[in-house]
Design a protein around this motif. Structure first.
Motif, PDB file in Angstrom:
ATOM      1  N   ALA A 124       0.810  -1.216   0.000  1.00  0.00           N
ATOM      2  CA  ALA A 124       0.000   0.000   0.000  1.00  0.00           C
ATOM      3  C   ALA A 124       0.845   1.267   0.000  1.00  0.00           C
ATOM      4  CB  ALA A 124      -0.931   0.000   1.207  1.00  0.00           C
ATOM      5  N   GLY A 125       2.109   1.171   0.423  1.00  0.00           N
ATOM      6  CA  GLY A 125       2.972   2.347   0.516  1.00  0.00           C
ATOM      7  C   GLY A 125       3.110   3.139  -0.769  1.00  0.00           C
ATOM      8  N   PRO A 126       3.422   2.478  -1.889  1.00  0.00           N
ATOM      9  CA  PRO A 126       3.534   3.235  -3.140  1.00  0.00           C
ATOM     10  C   PRO A 126       2.228   3.938  -3.527  1.00  0.00           C
ATOM     11  CG  PRO A 126       4.532   1.078  -3.386  1.00  0.00           C
ATOM     12  CD  PRO A 126       3.849   1.093  -2.051  1.00  0.00           C
ATOM     13  N   VAL A 127       1.109   3.334  -3.193  1.00  0.00           N
ATOM     14  CA  VAL A 127      -0.180   3.962  -3.490  1.00  0.00           C
ATOM     15  C   VAL A 127      -0.345   5.228  -2.660  1.00  0.00           C
ATOM     16  CG1 VAL A 127      -2.684   3.644  -3.391  1.00  0.00           C
ATOM     17  CG2 VAL A 127      -1.220   1.760  -4.108  1.00  0.00           C
ATOM     18  N   ILE A 128       0.031   5.142  -1.388  1.00  0.00           N
ATOM     19  CA  ILE A 128      -0.068   6.312  -0.512  1.00  0.00           C
ATOM     20  C   ILE A 128       0.863   7.422  -1.004  1.00  0.00           C
ATOM     21  CG2 ILE A 128       0.363   7.157   1.826  1.00  0.00           C
ATOM     22  CD1 ILE A 128      -0.398   4.326   2.814  1.00  0.00           C
ATOM     23  N   VAL A 129       2.102   7.070  -1.313  1.00  0.00           N
ATOM     24  CA  VAL A 129       3.075   8.071  -1.767  1.00  0.00           C
ATOM     25  C   VAL A 129       2.628   8.692  -3.085  1.00  0.00           C
ATOM     26  CG1 VAL A 129       5.449   8.391  -2.587  1.00  0.00           C
ATOM     27  CG2 VAL A 129       4.999   7.048  -0.537  1.00  0.00           C
ATOM     28  N   TYR A 130       2.253   7.857  -4.038  1.00  0.00           N
ATOM     29  CA  TYR A 130       1.833   8.371  -5.339  1.00  0.00           C
ATOM     30  C   TYR A 130       0.576   9.231  -5.197  1.00  0.00           C
ATOM     31  CZ  TYR A 130       0.168   8.627 -10.111  1.00  0.00           C
ATOM     32  OH  TYR A 130      -0.278   9.093 -11.313  1.00  0.00           O
ATOM     33  N   GLY A 131      -0.377   8.770  -4.404  1.00  0.00           N
ATOM     34  CA  GLY A 131      -1.609   9.535  -4.199  1.00  0.00           C
ATOM     35  C   GLY A 131      -1.346  10.878  -3.562  1.00  0.00           C
ATOM     36  N   THR A 132      -0.476  10.904  -2.564  1.00  0.00           N
ATOM     37  CA  THR A 132      -0.148  12.164  -1.888  1.00  0.00           C
ATOM     38  C   THR A 132       0.588  13.104  -2.832  1.00  0.00           C
ATOM     39  OG1 THR A 132       0.018  10.968   0.202  1.00  0.00           O
ATOM     40  CG2 THR A 132       1.004  13.153   0.119  1.00  0.00           C
ATOM     41  N   ALA A 133       1.576  12.582  -3.538  1.00  0.00           N
ATOM     42  CA  ALA A 133       2.361  13.411  -4.452  1.00  0.00           C
ATOM     43  C   ALA A 133       1.505  13.943  -5.601  1.00  0.00           C
ATOM     44  CB  ALA A 133       3.547  12.624  -4.997  1.00  0.00           C
ATOM     45  N   SER A 134       0.678  13.087  -6.178  1.00  0.00           N
ATOM     46  CA  SER A 134      -0.135  13.540  -7.312  1.00  0.00           C
ATOM     47  C   SER A 134      -1.207  14.526  -6.854  1.00  0.00           C
ATOM     48  CB  SER A 134      -0.755  12.353  -8.047  1.00  0.00           C
ATOM     49  OG  SER A 134      -1.601  11.625  -7.191  1.00  0.00           O
ATOM     50  N   SER A 135      -1.773  14.352  -5.665  1.00  0.00           N
ATOM     51  CA  SER A 135      -2.762  15.317  -5.191  1.00  0.00           C
ATOM     52  C   SER A 135      -2.106  16.661  -4.894  1.00  0.00           C
ATOM     53  CB  SER A 135      -3.497  14.784  -3.959  1.00  0.00           C
ATOM     54  OG  SER A 135      -2.616  14.625  -2.879  1.00  0.00           O
ATOM     55  N   PHE A 136      -0.861  16.638  -4.395  1.00  0.00           N
ATOM     56  CA  PHE A 136      -0.137  17.884  -4.169  1.00  0.00           C
ATOM     57  C   PHE A 136       0.107  18.605  -5.492  1.00  0.00           C
ATOM     58  CE2 PHE A 136       3.927  20.135  -4.132  1.00  0.00           C
ATOM     59  CZ  PHE A 136       3.663  21.110  -3.186  1.00  0.00           C
ATOM     60  N   LEU A 137       0.589  17.865  -6.501  1.00  0.00           N
ATOM     61  CA  LEU A 137       0.837  18.478  -7.811  1.00  0.00           C
ATOM     62  C   LEU A 137      -0.447  19.005  -8.439  1.00  0.00           C
ATOM     63  CD1 LEU A 137       3.470  16.031  -9.334  1.00  0.00           C
ATOM     64  CD2 LEU A 137       3.830  18.390  -8.581  1.00  0.00           C
ATOM     65  N   TYR A 138      -1.520  18.240  -8.310  1.00  0.00           N
ATOM     66  CA  TYR A 138      -2.810  18.678  -8.849  1.00  0.00           C
ATOM     67  C   TYR A 138      -3.255  19.971  -8.162  1.00  0.00           C
ATOM     68  CZ  TYR A 138      -7.744  18.598 -10.075  1.00  0.00           C
ATOM     69  OH  TYR A 138      -8.992  18.940 -10.526  1.00  0.00           O
ATOM     70  N   GLY A 139      -3.141  20.016  -6.843  1.00  0.00           N
ATOM     71  CA  GLY A 139      -3.499  21.225  -6.102  1.00  0.00           C
ATOM     72  C   GLY A 139      -2.641  22.405  -6.484  1.00  0.00           C
TER      73      GLY A 139
END
Length: 147
Positions: free
Chosen positions: A123-138
């Motif tokens: 689940a770690g890569p999903v959490i990292v990718y989700g957090t990073a992509s939501s930051f970039l999107y924001g």
């Protein structure tokens, strides 16, 4: 010994059975829908017992996560997933299973280096990718709203 690509393909086709795609889709639909229906029943039940909207939003997914974690821990969720296929990957149940499974698998290595270190290996890569992509999107939305 050299094998041609066509011979290799014939061997793999012979060794691996065809998947019943339609049957798998129906099972996934029914089990995934059943999980969502169960969550909706919980949601309605929590509303009926008097929880406010914010409490219901917290209690429903928490209950589904806890039930999934318990079922994974006692080995039942894996049997359900084997039969239901992709239907059990409804995001919250699939995520709970992907956190609990590695924790159980590596518990013999100890609480720190086994359970804690391996818990988020899937689940770690999903959490990292989700957090990073939501930051970039924001950040992109913020920049475009400035102009």
């Amino acid at each position: 010994m050299s094998i041609s690509n066509s011979d290799y393909s014939k061997m793999t086709d012979k060794a691996s059975p065809n998947s019943p795609v339609v049957q798998n889709c129906i099972r996934a639909f029914l089990f995934g829908g059943g999980i969502c229906l169960f969550a909706q029943v919980l949601n309605t039940l929590y509303e009926k017992i008097g929880l406010n909207a914010d409490e219901v939003k917290l209690a429903t997914p928490s209950t589904v996560i806890i039930i999934t974690a318990i079922l994974t821990g006692i080995g039942v969720f894996d049997k359900i997933a084997r039969y239901a296929g992709a239907g059990t990957i409804v995001p919250i149940t699939g995520f709970a299973n992907s956190v609990v499974s590695p924790a159980l698998e590596f518990r013999h290595e100890g609480y720190i280096l086994g359970t804690a270190a391996q818990m988020f290996s899937i689940a770690g890569p999903v959490i990292v990718y989700g957090t990073a992509s939501s930051f970039l999107y924001g950040l992109i939305i913020y920049i475009f709203k400035l102009y």
